[in-house]
Enzyme design. Structure first.
Site, PDB file in Angstrom:
ATOM      1  NE  ARG A   1       2.353  15.703  10.470  1.00  0.00           N
ATOM      2  CZ  ARG A   1       2.361  16.456   9.360  1.00  0.00           C
ATOM      3  NH1 ARG A   1       2.388  15.876   8.184  1.00  0.00           N
ATOM      4  NH2 ARG A   1       2.324  17.762   9.450  1.00  0.00           N
TER       5      ARG A   1
ATOM      6  CB  ALA B   1      -7.619   3.655   2.219  1.00  0.00           C
TER       7      ALA B   1
HETATM    8  C1  UD1 Z   1       3.568  10.303  -1.858  1.00  0.00           C
HETATM    9  C2  UD1 Z   1       4.442  10.208  -3.103  1.00  0.00           C
HETATM   10  C3  UD1 Z   1       4.994  11.606  -3.414  1.00  0.00           C
HETATM   11  C4  UD1 Z   1       3.854  12.592  -3.589  1.00  0.00           C
HETATM   12  C5  UD1 Z   1       2.945  12.579  -2.349  1.00  0.00           C
HETATM   13  C6  UD1 Z   1       1.711  13.386  -2.643  1.00  0.00           C
HETATM   14  C7  UD1 Z   1       5.438   7.974  -3.122  1.00  0.00           C
HETATM   15  C8  UD1 Z   1       6.654   7.175  -2.854  1.00  0.00           C
HETATM   16  N1  UD1 Z   1       5.510   9.284  -2.865  1.00  0.00           N
HETATM   17  O1  UD1 Z   1       4.438  10.646  -0.783  1.00  0.00           O
HETATM   18  O2  UD1 Z   1       5.772  11.568  -4.607  1.00  0.00           O
HETATM   19  O3  UD1 Z   1       4.372  13.892  -3.814  1.00  0.00           O
HETATM   20  O4  UD1 Z   1       2.524  11.248  -2.039  1.00  0.00           O
HETATM   21  O5  UD1 Z   1       0.915  13.488  -1.499  1.00  0.00           O
HETATM   22  O6  UD1 Z   1       4.454   7.433  -3.580  1.00  0.00           O
HETATM   23  N2  UD1 Z   1      -0.054   4.129   1.658  1.00  0.00           N
HETATM   24  C9  UD1 Z   1      -0.456   2.849   1.807  1.00  0.00           C
HETATM   25  N3  UD1 Z   1       0.445   1.895   2.077  1.00  0.00           N
HETATM   26  C10 UD1 Z   1       1.770   2.160   2.190  1.00  0.00           C
HETATM   27  C11 UD1 Z   1       2.193   3.500   2.046  1.00  0.00           C
HETATM   28  C12 UD1 Z   1       1.265   4.473   1.774  1.00  0.00           C
HETATM   29  O7  UD1 Z   1      -1.651   2.555   1.693  1.00  0.00           O
HETATM   30  O8  UD1 Z   1       2.549   1.241   2.423  1.00  0.00           O
HETATM   31  C13 UD1 Z   1      -1.043   5.166   1.378  1.00  0.00           C
HETATM   32  C14 UD1 Z   1      -1.166   6.177   2.510  1.00  0.00           C
HETATM   33  O9  UD1 Z   1      -2.137   5.784   3.434  1.00  0.00           O
HETATM   34  C15 UD1 Z   1      -1.540   7.448   1.751  1.00  0.00           C
HETATM   35  C16 UD1 Z   1      -0.864   7.269   0.400  1.00  0.00           C
HETATM   36  O10 UD1 Z   1      -0.629   5.882   0.253  1.00  0.00           O
HETATM   37  O11 UD1 Z   1      -2.933   7.526   1.541  1.00  0.00           O
HETATM   38  C17 UD1 Z   1       0.431   8.059   0.262  1.00  0.00           C
HETATM   39  O12 UD1 Z   1       1.381   7.597   1.198  1.00  0.00           O
HETATM   40  P1  UD1 Z   1       2.339   8.570   1.997  1.00  0.00           P
HETATM   41  O13 UD1 Z   1       3.206   7.771   2.863  1.00  0.00           O
HETATM   42  O14 UD1 Z   1       1.535   9.649   2.622  1.00  0.00           O
HETATM   43  O15 UD1 Z   1       3.218   9.154   0.798  1.00  0.00           O
HETATM   44  P2  UD1 Z   1       4.019  10.510   0.776  1.00  0.00           P
HETATM   45  O16 UD1 Z   1       5.298  10.351   1.528  1.00  0.00           O
HETATM   46  O17 UD1 Z   1       3.146  11.634   1.153  1.00  0.00           O
END
Ligand code: UD1
Ligand code: CA
Length: 450
Positions: free
Chosen positions: A15, A9
């Site tokens: 966005r 989280a």
């Molecule tokens: C991710 C998945 C993708 C999947 C998609 C589904 C990875 C690399 N990719 O992509 O395969 O299809 O979700 O929705 O995992 N977050 C953190 N810290 C970070 C990065 C992210 O807490 O450093 C959290 C974000 O707040 C979010 C979640 O992890 O709640 C997913 O991160 P996001 O960057 O949205 O991943 P996607 O590119 O959507």
């Protein structure tokens, strides 16, 4: 098998165009984060770790508000989903069970789906939750051969052929803690985003000779929230399910599309909900109660046979016993109404105990607030409160007592007494006629002057 839940989280949710961290936006009255915590609860986790980043204090407070035992860890920089999970490593040091990773912005994973993943873990080291995407867009793609999941390819890194795959990654991962953290330790950031991808653990596991598989769920469950439009879509999806669920449970909804549920609304069988009713959080309506049109309820309990509304407002702490009547333009807050009490019109009851069978006349107000503190009003069984009575709390009206209409009650009324707290009426003979004459001649004189 002991289980730990990690919820990611940390993301900003740019966005959403909002000052509020994304996971604190609400669906059905609860933050997205709480929905994720509630779905994870299906596995009865021994530990819950929430990884915060943007808006960390507010996110941590919301998590603790839902579950005081939650462990909060902080991710200073958002270097990817694997990096995010790695922040929980120290908190789960020595933990020997399974870990499940959920995203804080993905509120609708069903308990049955997580149970299916736990079952699949019996035969596989790593279990991923996938779904068949109507529009695979930018999701990670699952590279399956038969039941075996070989790896996950992120959209940004995928070839054209891989992008044609429509089975996608939801983000939910389950593995034994030691395996998971060992795999995460091996994840690099040599990819199109320069991030540490959690998804890379699948390929790494296969290279080590471990087995991996995917459980496939309905796409509706994996719906993530990235924009306000997604949030509105998530709300609509929640409401549609809640309405269908209520109908299935034997609740009458005359116009289902106009009734709004909270994440925790409980309606008993044979409850009748008329059109345009809004349920805020923490409402229970027992079997056979009726909520009439245009009523707004939150934090309250309505017992069997009670009738509420139309146009009633029940606020937190309103407890209605069996067969209570609360009518139009009545507001009830932090008050217990005993069986058969009636409050039918234009009334405010706050911080009060109303005895069984008491009748509260139209326009009654419990004056519960002196500008500094709140005080309680106690009304005995079968008491009759005359219309337009002001009950200046703290005050007690005994059982079977009466108050005269228009009274301002400032001291206690003994049982069976009649309290009159108003000026005595005087009739002045002929004065009305003389007043009218005076007023008419004054008006005529005014007309002449213009
Ligand atoms: C991710 C998945 C993708 C999947 C998609 C589904 C990875 C690399 N990719 O992509 O395969 O299809 O979700 O929705 O995992 N977050 C953190 N810290 C970070 C990065 C992210 O807490 O450093 C959290 C974000 O707040 C979010 C979640 O992890 O709640 C997913 O991160 P996001 O960057 O949205 O991943 P996607 O590119 O959507
Ligand atoms: Ca995302």
């Amino acid at each position: 098998m002991p289980t730990a839940l990690i919820i990611l989280a940390a993301g900003q949710g740019t966005r959403m165009n909002s000052d509020l961290p994304k996971v604190l936006h609400r669906v059905a009255g609860a933050p997205l984060l709480v929905h994720a915590m509630k779905s994870g609860a299906a596995l009865a986790p021994d530990h819950i770790v929430v990884v915060t980043g943007h808006g960390a204090d507010a996110v941590a407070a919301a998590a603790r508000d839902h579950d005081p035992d939650v462990i909060v860890v902080h991710q200073d920089e958002q270097n990817g989903t694997a990096h995010a999970v790695d922040q929980a490593r120290a908190a789960l040091d020595g933990f020997g069970g399974d870990v499940i990773v959920l995203y804080g912005d993905t509120p609708f994973i069903r308990p049955e789906t997580l149970e299916a993943m736990a079952a699949a873990r019996a035969a596989h080291d790593v279990v991923i939750l996938g779904f068949q995407a109507a529009d695979p867009a930018r999701y990670g793609r699952l590279i399956l051969s038969g039941e075996t999941l070989e790896r996950i390819v992120e959209y940004k890194d995928a070839t054209e052929a891989q992008r044609a795959i429509t089975i996608c990654n939801s983000g939910v991962v389950m593995a034994d803690a030691a395996t998971l953290f060992s795999l995460i330790g091996a994840v690099g950031n040599d990819n199109a985003a320069g991030e540490y991808y959690l998804t890379d653990i699948v390929g790494l596991a296969r290279a080590r000779g471990l087995s991996a598989t995917a459980v496939i769920c309905d796409e509706a469950e994996t719906m993530g929230v990235n924009t306000r439009a997604d949030l509105a879509g998530a709300e609509a999806a929640f409401q549609a399910r809640a309405r269908a669920g209520a109908l299935e449970d034997g609740v009458t909804l005359i116009a289902p599309d106009t009734v709004f549920f909270a994440h925790d609304t409980v309606l008993g069988r044979d409850a009748v909900i008329e059109p345009n009713v809004f349920f805020g959080p923490d409402v229970t309506v027992e079997s056979g109660a009726t909520i009439r049109a245009f009523s707004h309820l939150e934090g309250c309990h309505v017992s069997r046979g009670a009738v509420v509304g139309p146009f009633a407002r029940l606020r937190p702490g309103a407890e209605l016993a069996e067969d209570v009547r609360v009518g139009n333009f009545v507001e009830i807050k932090n008050a217990i109404l005993d069986a058969g009490a009636k409050v039918n019109h234009l009334t405010y009851i706050g911080d009060a105990d109303i005895g069984a069978g008491a009748n509260i006349g139209a326009g009654t107000v419990t004056c519960n607030y002196d500008g500094v503190s709140k005080h309680r009003t106690v009304i005995g069984a079968r008491a009759f409160i005359g219309s337009d009575t002001m009950l200046v709390a703290p005050v007690t009206v005994g059982a079977d007592a009466m108050t005269a209409s228009g009274s301002v009650i400032t001291s206690d009324v003994p049982a069976e007494a009649l309290a009159v707290g108003r000026a005595r009426q005087v009739n002045k003979d002929g004065l009305a006629r003389r007043m009218f004459e005076m007023l008419k001649s004054a008006k005529a004189k005014q007309r002449k002057e213009y």
